[in-house]
Motif scaffolding. Structure first.
Motif: not given
Length: 154
Positions: A13-39
């Protein structure tokens, strides 16, 4: 006999949580997909969009510096590292994979803050593409579950 264990659903249950994400741009097509799924998974787990802080850095070696800066703010329940390191022809792959992974682990211990490490280390783009969505979701789930567990234990 061990004490009664709460089900993992209680920890997701993440309702009360605050989360920080750090994403690398290198291999951005992969990291963008990681970020989208994570979000998408963070939102599905109840983390409010306003409680997700997402920053981008050049590559995997820069992820720990940004994680540390976020950890020092003392306003996040968990952090997430998103990156992709693809083996090349030189030793650079091992250096980047080992150093980024060790630094992420050290920061989690030093700051007593859960950091979900979703820095993919793969042989080729096909392996990265096969893992990008599942690992992005997994990172969100790990961050929420561990944040709730550590909050409960403290």
């Amino acid at each position: 006999m061990f004490g009664a264990e709460k089900g993992s659903a209680d920890h997701l249950n993440g309702k009360k949580l605050s989360v920080g994400i750090v994403q690398a741009r290198f291999n951005e097509s992969i990291t963008n997909a990681l970020a989208q799924a994570c979000w998408q998974e963070l939102l599905a787990l109840g983390v409010e969009e306003k409680n997700i802080h997402h920053v981008k850095v050049p590559g995997a070696l820069e992820i720990p510096s940004a994680l540390q800066a976020l950890a020092e703010r003392d306003q996040y329940d968990a952090l997430i590292a998103l990156g992709c390191i693809i083996r090349g022809e030189t030793y650079h792959f091992e250096l980047v994979a080992n150093e980024s992974g060790a630094s992420v682990s050290r920061l989690a211990l030093d700051y007593q803050l859960p950091i979900a490490n979703a820095i993919l280390t793969v042989e080729n783009v096909a392996q990265a593409e096969a893992r990008q969505v599942d690992k992005g979701r997994d990172a969100a789930r790990v961050a929420v579950e561990m944040a709730n567990l550590l909050n409960e234990l403290s």
